[in-house]
Design an enzyme around this catalytic site. Structure first.
Site, PDB file in Angstrom:
ATOM      1  N   CYS A   1     -29.246  29.016  -8.762  1.00 22.07           N
ATOM      2  CA  CYS A   1     -29.701  30.235  -9.430  1.00 22.07           C
ATOM      3  C   CYS A   1     -28.542  31.223  -9.553  1.00 22.07           C
ATOM      4  O   CYS A   1     -28.235  31.948  -8.601  1.00 22.07           O
ATOM      5  CB  CYS A   1     -30.855  30.876  -8.663  1.00 22.07           C
ATOM      6  SG  CYS A   1     -31.464  32.400  -9.431  1.00 22.07           S
TER       7      CYS A   1
ATOM      8  N   CYS B   1     -29.464  34.930  -8.883  1.00 22.92           N
ATOM      9  CA  CYS B   1     -29.701  35.287  -7.491  1.00 22.92           C
ATOM     10  C   CYS B   1     -28.402  35.343  -6.691  1.00 22.92           C
ATOM     11  O   CYS B   1     -28.127  36.320  -5.991  1.00 22.92           O
ATOM     12  CB  CYS B   1     -30.629  34.262  -6.838  1.00 22.92           C
ATOM     13  SG  CYS B   1     -32.226  34.082  -7.633  1.00 22.92           S
ATOM     14  N   ASP B   2     -27.620  34.279  -6.773  1.00 22.14           N
ATOM     15  CA  ASP B   2     -26.500  34.098  -5.858  1.00 22.14           C
ATOM     16  C   ASP B   2     -25.149  34.476  -6.437  1.00 22.14           C
ATOM     17  O   ASP B   2     -24.157  34.566  -5.703  1.00 22.14           O
ATOM     18  CB  ASP B   2     -26.453  32.637  -5.391  1.00 22.14           C
ATOM     19  CG  ASP B   2     -27.744  32.214  -4.702  1.00 22.14           C
ATOM     20  OD1 ASP B   2     -28.390  33.091  -4.099  1.00 22.14           O
ATOM     21  OD2 ASP B   2     -28.106  31.028  -4.772  1.00 22.14           O
TER      22      ASP B   2
END
Length: 518
Positions: A344, A347-348
């Site tokens: 992701c 997200c990361d």
């Protein structure tokens, strides 16, 4: 700090605060502290129920705690909770201020009953759509139980901690200084991990339920649609889902769901669940199906067994278990998942600021990920198996315009390299020369499509060579009374709007099947 429109909205929310409390800020002379001070001053200016102190001395600066006088609440934000986390801030303000949670009475009582000392730390990024669920769940638990303390930490702001703890994926949750979990976790899931007897009690309750007319397995768009259509027929309907919302929860921007110009996956997932709850549907969340025992003759019930030992029976089934990110299945991938291997980018990505990363996959998802990451990291290498990228032309033009992106085609990723703790590079095979080449980097984002969640169905319904459930034009599988819908099936074009339609179709077909049984 907040614009006029946001202040107006927040003021309306803060009118729900009934119990006075204070915000205690720990600040220094840095720019982020000044931003935080501006945010907190805006908040207290909107209500007389909240006061602000700036004499906090927490080791993490900037940060602020929400304290209710005379009560032992330990809830802190380390960093500015904006972006996806602004909703977490608003909910925390309301809940500390006495506004009740929408969680079930059983769940709230279970939280209050937890014994022991629970010191939670959650590392999040402002662009992570999975993080708010964790932050909001643990904040609520800290409000309800004085034995629970929670600090939500912006990983991008506290890079030293991220480096020391080797955090390469968010949300990352620590309990009493030890890793507790990674990735999206809801309130019930966290509670189940803390209360070891909860799973067995839940399984016993589920197994005691009467048989359903329609049991939907999976709670994504297809499953939600199927449940609504079945319930509207007035028949006994249940939904058993590993996580309600499914793959939509991991989707950031959604701009092609007809009638909704723009939304985000988690918001759509909440809307789907709220719609289902408007009907008489038995929703059973956190239930992972492990075995299908189909009826062998007319009049018998189909049975589904779950990972916690529960068993449910139904006259008809609609399987909508969706799909998950496809893995590369190369040496080192599993060993370094969440230690440099990620799926992701939204997200990361912020955790790799200033570092070198690779994106595996040249379709729309891969190219979009590379474009997104190029604005954060030092350099992106996009690796595509085919001789050319498969993404839309407009995305390719944007990608090639970026100065810190390298594109490698006709390349097969063969190994993820690590130093025992984290990713340090990868090896790929040049498909033109058969030569193996290596790249030094710190992160790898895998974007090579989806794989259907059908392992538990092998040996029962007919599956395609790709593992998808084979369905006809009515959504019926190879077994009478068992239907399927969404990304788990052979229906082409894995789109939310298609999954919703297929769920409705399968539900109508299941009802038609039921009324024709003698």
């Amino acid at each position: 700090m907040l614009d006029a429109s946001l202040k107006t909205q927040l003021k309306a929310y803060l009118e729900k605060v009934t119990k006075p409390f204070e915000i205690v800020a720990s600040l220094d002379d840095g720019a982020k502290s000044q931003e935080m001070l501006g945010l907190l001053q805006d908040i207290v200016s909107l209500t007389d129920k909240i006061t602000l102190r700036t004499d906090g001395n927490d080791a993490r600066t900037p940060s602020f705690a929400l304290n209710r006088p005379g009560e032992n609440i330990s809830l802190r934000f380390a960093g500015l909770p904006m972006g996806h986390e602004f909703t977490s801030l608003v909910l925390a303000l309301l809940q500390v201020g006495g506004h009740p949670s929408k969680a079930s009475a059983d769940t709230l009582e279970a939280i209050r009953s937890l014994k022991g000392e629970f010191n939670f730390e959650t590392y999040f990024s402002l662009s992570c759509q999975n993080c708010p669920d964790v932050v909001q769940a643990l904040n609520l638990m800290a409000v309800l139980n004085p034995n629970i303390r929670h600090v939500a930490v912006d990983g991008a702001l506290f890079q030293d901690e991220v480096t020391e703890r080797q955090i390469m994926a968010v949300p990352s949750i620590y309990l009493n200084g030890e890793p507790f979990g990674q990735g999206r976790m809801g309130l019930e899931e966290i509670l189940a991990k803390l209360d070891t007897g909860a799973s067995a009690r839940d399984a016993e309750k589920l197994s005691a339920k009467d048989a359903f007319d329609v049991l939907v397995i999976g709670g994504g768009p297809a499953g939600a649609s199927a449940a609504v259509y079945a319930a509207r027929k007035g028949i006994r309907t249940g939904v058993a889902a590993e996580r309600f919302g499914g793959q939509v929860l991991d989707t950031l921007a959604i701009e092609n769901f007809i009638s909704i110009k723009e939304t985000e996956g988690p918001k759509l997932a909440v809307a789907l669940e709220e719609h289902v709850k408007q009907y008489d549907v038995d929703i059973m969340n956190l239930q992972r199906a492990e075995q299908l025992i189909p009826a062998t003759e007319a009049g018998q019930l189909h049975e589904v067994k779950f990972a916690n030992g529960a068993s449910l029976k139904s006259k008809t089934l609609i399987i909508s278990t969706g799909a998950r990110w496809r893995e590369m299945n190369v040496p080192g991938e599993k060993e370094y998942r969440n230690r440099g291997v990620a799926y992701c980018p939204h997200c990361d990505g912020p955790l790799f600021k200033g570092k070198r990363v690779a994106v595996i996959g040249g379709g729309n998802s891969g190219v979009e990920a590379a474009i997104d990451l190029a604005g954060i990291v030092a350099h992106v290498t996009l690796i595509e198996f085919d001789s050319q990228l498969r993404a839309d032309a407009v995305l390719q033009r944007k990608l090639h315009s970026l100065p810190n992106v390298t594109v490698i085609t006709s390349a097969l990723t063969s190994e993820v390299k690590g130093d025992g703790q984290k990713v340090v590079g990868l090896t790929y095979k040049d498909r033109n020369s058969s030569e193996f080449k290596s790249i030094d980097l710190e992160g790898i984002f895998v974007q090579i499509g989806l794989v259907p969640n059908t392992e538990w169905l092998k040996g029962t319904v007919e599956l395609s060579p790709r593992g998808e459930i084979v369905v006809d034009s009515r959504g019926e599988t190879s077994l009478p009374g068992i239907f399927a819908a969404g990304d788990v099936t052979t229906v082409p074009y894995k789109q939310i709007v298609i999954a919703v339609g297929e769920g409705a179709k399968a539900s109508l077909a299941a009802f038609d099947y039921l009324i024709r049984q003698v």
